[in-house]
Design an enzyme around this catalytic site. Structure first.
Site, PDB file in Angstrom:
ATOM      1  N   LYS A  65       7.514  22.307 -21.131  1.00 43.70           N
ATOM      2  CA  LYS A  65       7.209  20.888 -21.326  1.00 43.70           C
ATOM      3  C   LYS A  65       8.380  19.973 -20.929  1.00 43.70           C
ATOM      4  O   LYS A  65       9.534  20.425 -20.847  1.00 43.70           O
ATOM      5  CB  LYS A  65       6.790  20.665 -22.779  1.00 43.70           C
ATOM      6  CG  LYS A  65       5.516  21.456 -23.141  1.00 43.70           C
ATOM      7  CD  LYS A  65       4.927  21.019 -24.473  1.00 43.70           C
ATOM      8  CE  LYS A  65       3.636  21.771 -24.748  1.00 43.70           C
ATOM      9  NZ  LYS A  65       2.944  21.252 -25.946  1.00 43.70           N
ATOM     10  N   THR A  92       2.894  26.853 -33.196  1.00 44.07           N
ATOM     11  CA  THR A  92       2.825  25.554 -32.509  1.00 44.07           C
ATOM     12  C   THR A  92       3.880  24.581 -33.034  1.00 44.07           C
ATOM     13  O   THR A  92       4.516  23.859 -32.263  1.00 44.07           O
ATOM     14  CB  THR A  92       1.412  24.931 -32.704  1.00 44.07           C
ATOM     15  OG1 THR A  92       0.442  25.888 -32.271  1.00 44.07           O
ATOM     16  CG2 THR A  92       1.257  23.655 -31.913  1.00 44.07           C
ATOM     17  N   ARG A 113       9.879  28.445 -29.213  1.00 46.15           N
ATOM     18  CA  ARG A 113       9.698  27.143 -29.877  1.00 46.15           C
ATOM     19  C   ARG A 113      10.709  26.932 -31.003  1.00 46.15           C
ATOM     20  O   ARG A 113      11.136  25.810 -31.254  1.00 46.15           O
ATOM     21  CB  ARG A 113       8.262  27.027 -30.393  1.00 46.15           C
ATOM     22  CG  ARG A 113       7.271  26.754 -29.258  1.00 46.15           C
ATOM     23  CD  ARG A 113       5.863  26.885 -29.743  1.00 46.15           C
ATOM     24  NE  ARG A 113       4.876  26.381 -28.800  1.00 46.15           N
ATOM     25  CZ  ARG A 113       3.595  26.719 -28.843  1.00 46.15           C
ATOM     26  NH1 ARG A 113       3.159  27.548 -29.770  1.00 46.15           N
ATOM     27  NH2 ARG A 113       2.748  26.222 -27.969  1.00 46.15           N
ATOM     28  N   ARG A 145       2.093  34.567 -27.046  1.00 38.85           N
ATOM     29  CA  ARG A 145       2.077  33.747 -28.259  1.00 38.85           C
ATOM     30  C   ARG A 145       3.101  34.248 -29.273  1.00 38.85           C
ATOM     31  O   ARG A 145       3.697  33.477 -30.016  1.00 38.85           O
ATOM     32  CB  ARG A 145       0.664  33.674 -28.836  1.00 38.85           C
ATOM     33  CG  ARG A 145      -0.221  32.772 -27.969  1.00 38.85           C
ATOM     34  CD  ARG A 145      -1.674  32.879 -28.310  1.00 38.85           C
ATOM     35  NE  ARG A 145      -2.031  32.142 -29.516  1.00 38.85           N
ATOM     36  CZ  ARG A 145      -2.281  30.837 -29.565  1.00 38.85           C
ATOM     37  NH1 ARG A 145      -2.150  30.095 -28.480  1.00 38.85           N
ATOM     38  NH2 ARG A 145      -2.630  30.253 -30.687  1.00 38.85           N
ATOM     39  N   ASN A 201       7.068  20.722 -28.258  1.00 35.93           N
ATOM     40  CA  ASN A 201       7.318  22.087 -28.745  1.00 35.93           C
ATOM     41  C   ASN A 201       7.709  23.069 -27.637  1.00 35.93           C
ATOM     42  O   ASN A 201       7.412  24.261 -27.714  1.00 35.93           O
ATOM     43  CB  ASN A 201       6.108  22.596 -29.550  1.00 35.93           C
ATOM     44  CG  ASN A 201       4.831  22.639 -28.729  1.00 35.93           C
ATOM     45  OD1 ASN A 201       4.818  22.176 -27.593  1.00 35.93           O
ATOM     46  ND2 ASN A 201       3.768  23.188 -29.285  1.00 35.93           N
ATOM     47  N   TYR A 207      -5.756  18.684 -21.226  1.00 38.03           N
ATOM     48  CA  TYR A 207      -5.920  18.819 -22.675  1.00 38.03           C
ATOM     49  C   TYR A 207      -7.244  18.219 -23.165  1.00 38.03           C
ATOM     50  O   TYR A 207      -7.350  17.836 -24.336  1.00 38.03           O
ATOM     51  CB  TYR A 207      -4.748  18.150 -23.390  1.00 38.03           C
ATOM     52  CG  TYR A 207      -3.467  18.967 -23.398  1.00 38.03           C
ATOM     53  CD1 TYR A 207      -3.383  20.172 -24.103  1.00 38.03           C
ATOM     54  CD2 TYR A 207      -2.331  18.538 -22.720  1.00 38.03           C
ATOM     55  CE1 TYR A 207      -2.212  20.913 -24.124  1.00 38.03           C
ATOM     56  CE2 TYR A 207      -1.145  19.273 -22.737  1.00 38.03           C
ATOM     57  CZ  TYR A 207      -1.101  20.463 -23.449  1.00 38.03           C
ATOM     58  OH  TYR A 207       0.063  21.201 -23.487  1.00 38.03           O
ATOM     59  N   HIS A 221       3.815  25.461 -23.658  1.00 39.16           N
ATOM     60  CA  HIS A 221       2.403  25.693 -23.944  1.00 39.16           C
ATOM     61  C   HIS A 221       2.098  27.148 -23.624  1.00 39.16           C
ATOM     62  O   HIS A 221       2.670  27.714 -22.703  1.00 39.16           O
ATOM     63  CB  HIS A 221       1.544  24.784 -23.045  1.00 39.16           C
ATOM     64  CG  HIS A 221       0.094  25.174 -23.019  1.00 39.16           C
ATOM     65  ND1 HIS A 221      -0.763  24.861 -24.041  1.00 39.16           N
ATOM     66  CD2 HIS A 221      -0.623  25.891 -22.120  1.00 39.16           C
ATOM     67  CE1 HIS A 221      -1.962  25.355 -23.760  1.00 39.16           C
ATOM     68  NE2 HIS A 221      -1.899  25.983 -22.600  1.00 39.16           N
ATOM     69  N   GLU A 262      -6.912  27.499 -17.198  1.00 42.59           N
ATOM     70  CA  GLU A 262      -5.673  26.723 -17.110  1.00 42.59           C
ATOM     71  C   GLU A 262      -4.876  27.090 -15.860  1.00 42.59           C
ATOM     72  O   GLU A 262      -4.297  26.217 -15.204  1.00 42.59           O
ATOM     73  CB  GLU A 262      -4.852  26.928 -18.385  1.00 42.59           C
ATOM     74  CG  GLU A 262      -5.547  26.316 -19.596  1.00 42.59           C
ATOM     75  CD  GLU A 262      -4.796  26.509 -20.907  1.00 42.59           C
ATOM     76  OE1 GLU A 262      -5.122  25.808 -21.869  1.00 42.59           O
ATOM     77  OE2 GLU A 262      -3.873  27.366 -20.970  1.00 42.59           O
ATOM     78  N   PHE A 289      -3.734  13.425 -32.202  1.00 42.74           N
ATOM     79  CA  PHE A 289      -2.483  13.592 -31.456  1.00 42.74           C
ATOM     80  C   PHE A 289      -2.657  13.509 -29.932  1.00 42.74           C
ATOM     81  O   PHE A 289      -1.689  13.594 -29.185  1.00 42.74           O
ATOM     82  CB  PHE A 289      -1.803  14.920 -31.825  1.00 42.74           C
ATOM     83  CG  PHE A 289      -2.644  16.162 -31.590  1.00 42.74           C
ATOM     84  CD1 PHE A 289      -2.749  16.718 -30.318  1.00 42.74           C
ATOM     85  CD2 PHE A 289      -3.303  16.790 -32.634  1.00 42.74           C
ATOM     86  CE1 PHE A 289      -3.499  17.868 -30.088  1.00 42.74           C
ATOM     87  CE2 PHE A 289      -4.067  17.943 -32.424  1.00 42.74           C
ATOM     88  CZ  PHE A 289      -4.162  18.479 -31.153  1.00 42.74           C
TER      89      PHE A 289
HETATM   90  P1  CMP Z   1       0.075  23.309 -26.838  1.00 42.36           P
HETATM   91  O1  CMP Z   1       0.247  24.774 -26.945  1.00 42.36           O
HETATM   92  O2  CMP Z   1       0.535  22.628 -25.593  1.00 42.36           O
HETATM   93  O3  CMP Z   1      -1.478  22.956 -27.061  1.00 42.36           O
HETATM   94  C1  CMP Z   1      -1.919  21.728 -27.610  1.00 42.36           C
HETATM   95  C2  CMP Z   1      -0.784  20.855 -28.056  1.00 42.36           C
HETATM   96  O4  CMP Z   1      -1.106  19.781 -28.906  1.00 42.36           O
HETATM   97  C3  CMP Z   1       0.166  21.685 -28.874  1.00 42.36           C
HETATM   98  O5  CMP Z   1       0.844  22.620 -28.075  1.00 42.36           O
HETATM   99  C4  CMP Z   1       1.057  20.613 -29.486  1.00 42.36           C
HETATM  100  O6  CMP Z   1       2.123  20.233 -28.653  1.00 42.36           O
HETATM  101  C5  CMP Z   1       0.123  19.399 -29.559  1.00 42.36           C
HETATM  102  N1  CMP Z   1      -0.099  18.974 -30.935  1.00 42.36           N
HETATM  103  C6  CMP Z   1       0.323  17.820 -31.465  1.00 42.36           C
HETATM  104  N2  CMP Z   1      -0.042  17.711 -32.740  1.00 42.36           N
HETATM  105  C7  CMP Z   1      -0.708  18.817 -33.052  1.00 42.36           C
HETATM  106  C8  CMP Z   1      -1.329  19.292 -34.245  1.00 42.36           C
HETATM  107  N3  CMP Z   1      -1.331  18.597 -35.379  1.00 42.36           N
HETATM  108  N4  CMP Z   1      -1.908  20.500 -34.202  1.00 42.36           N
HETATM  109  C9  CMP Z   1      -1.918  21.224 -33.039  1.00 42.36           C
HETATM  110  N5  CMP Z   1      -1.334  20.811 -31.886  1.00 42.36           N
HETATM  111  C10 CMP Z   1      -0.736  19.624 -31.899  1.00 42.36           C
END
Ligand code: CMP
Length: 139
Positions: free
Chosen positions: A11, A93, A104, A87, A114, A51, A117, A128, A59
């Site tokens: 990111k 996350t 992360r 993962r 974070n 997304y 992804h 994706e 968010f």
């Molecule tokens: P990512 O793995 O990129 O997939 C979706 C993204 O939404 C996640 O990482 C986070 O960066 C973002 N995000 C922001 N707020 C939230 C939340 N409350 N729960 C889950 N994902 C979130």
């Protein structure tokens, strides 16, 4: 049956902080092979499209603004049981809940920023990866 491919993005905050090389090194050290790789600056619309499944979430606006704020690195990775293994490598996350030593935990700043992804399932990984790479761009 589990697949052997996943998709990741490093990111914008992790790239601007100079962590891209370290994160790619962690990925390779964990046994993932790079099948496709590119650095690209997404438009807000492209980030929104990527997304789209989160478009109803609170968010979403912050996430798409952030993901289009600077370049990202997109990659398709190969390893046995790739989605689950990746993962594990990146952690939860929310970086404050990610296991010590995960990507992360080391490089994430907040739940939005974070660091990386990772796809959540084999089908998502395929979709994706195809969002960023044509057949010609993969080995
Ligand atoms: P990512 O793995 O990129 O997939 C979706 C993204 O939404 C996640 O990482 C986070 O960066 C973002 N995000 C922001 N707020 C939230 C939340 N409350 N729960 C889950 N994902 C979130």
């Amino acid at each position: 049956m589990t697949g052997n491919r996943t998709f990741t993005m490093i990111k914008p905050s992790a790239i601007s902080a100079g962590h891209a090389g370290n994160i790619l090194a962690m990925i390779e050290k964990a046994g993932f092979r790079l099948l496709a790789l590119k650095l690209i600056h997404l438009t807000r619309q492209q980030a929104g499209q990527f997304y789209a499944e989160h478009s109803a979430k609170g968010f979403y606006e912050d996430l798409t603004r952030f993901m289009s704020s600077g370049p990202i690195i997109a990659a398709i990775l190969e390893k046995e049981n790739a989605v689950a293994e990746f993962r594990k490598l990146i952690g939860a996350t929310d970086p404050s809940k990610a296991e010590p030593g995960t990507v992360r935990n080391l490089y994430g700043i907040s739940i939005t920023e974070n660091a990386v992804h990772g796809s959540d399932a084999d089908l998502t990984a395929e979709r994706e990866g195809s969002f960023f790479f044509s057949q010609l761009e993969r080995v």
